[in-house]
Design an enzyme around this catalytic site. Sequence first.
Site, short mmCIF file in Angstrom:
data_model
loop_
_atom_site.label_atom_id
_atom_site.label_comp_id
_atom_site.label_asym_id
_atom_site.label_seq_id
_atom_site.Cartn_x
_atom_site.Cartn_y
_atom_site.Cartn_z
N ALA A 287 0.89 -1.29 0.17
CA ALA A 287 -0.18 -0.26 0.50
C ALA A 287 0.71 1.71 -0.10
CB ALA A 287 -0.93 0.20 1.16
N GLY B 39 0.65 -5.41 0.35
CA GLY B 39 -0.72 -5.25 -0.69
C GLY B 39 -0.73 -6.48 -1.35
N GLU C 257 -0.78 -9.69 -1.12
CA GLU C 257 -2.21 -10.38 -1.44
C GLU C 257 -3.09 -10.04 -2.66
OE1 GLU C 257 -3.99 -7.73 3.46
OE2 GLU C 257 -2.59 -7.08 2.14
N GLU D 255 3.18 -5.79 7.23
CA GLU D 255 2.64 -5.63 7.93
C GLU D 255 2.78 -5.13 9.30
OE1 GLU D 255 -0.36 -5.72 4.42
OE2 GLU D 255 0.78 -7.37 6.13
#
Length: 255
Positions: free
Chosen positions: A61, A106, A109, A129
């Site tokens: 992100a 992300g 993911e 994270e």
Amino acid sequence: MTISLEVSEGVGTILLNRPPMNALDIATQDALRTLAEEATARDDVRAVVLYGGEKVFAAGADIKEMQTMDHAAMVARSRALQDSFTAVARIPKPVVAAITGYALGGGCELTLCADYRIAADNAKLGQPEILLGLIPGAGGTQRLSRLIGPSKAKDLIFTGRMVKADEALALGLVDRVVPAAEVYEQAHAWAAKLAQGPAIALRAAKESVDGGLEADIDTGLTIERNWFSALFATEDREIGMRSFVEEGPGKAKFV
């Protein structure tokens, strides 16, 4: 555009293009959902490749953007974040991730939303994270544990460590490791081959597997049975069986 959909040979490539690291900011997340829905709807897209370019898949992100958000802002945003990735996971067509360089946070993911993952030999994947005082928020705690098992997923999530391509392969986090120069070519070839297959049967197979994983075995068998029976109403089933009887397996030309 920070992300685009390019179509050739029945394959739609969702290409991340936000140098230098393809950070997934809010605008890119929203565009990802839009393009996933477009790939779902378009008849000329029969399979999909997720690709970040030759150097990096996606490093996560946009941390600078996230740093400005408080609790209330993230409560308002988190559903849209997850929905963007879920839109990719629910594309009812074969989806392959072509992973080069970093696929972190992300980015990792997003690879989990694919049906198959081909990684470069220089790829590095992880869910870092926890190092920010957070947990994965775009499906990582759920899709990663379903893919590689809860204990292995917890190791990656608890430590935030990165794994190189060979360990990712051993963990089951990726399905194939190839030289970096061949990642997109091999991913496109995987998708292009399936793009020639029976589209409704492929959708049935994907929805049966995915739906069954989220349900008990009896419900999963019901999903399978209903799809299996429904396929007897398709032209592709007639073509496939006729070709098998007359020419042998693997020679059918589906419509």
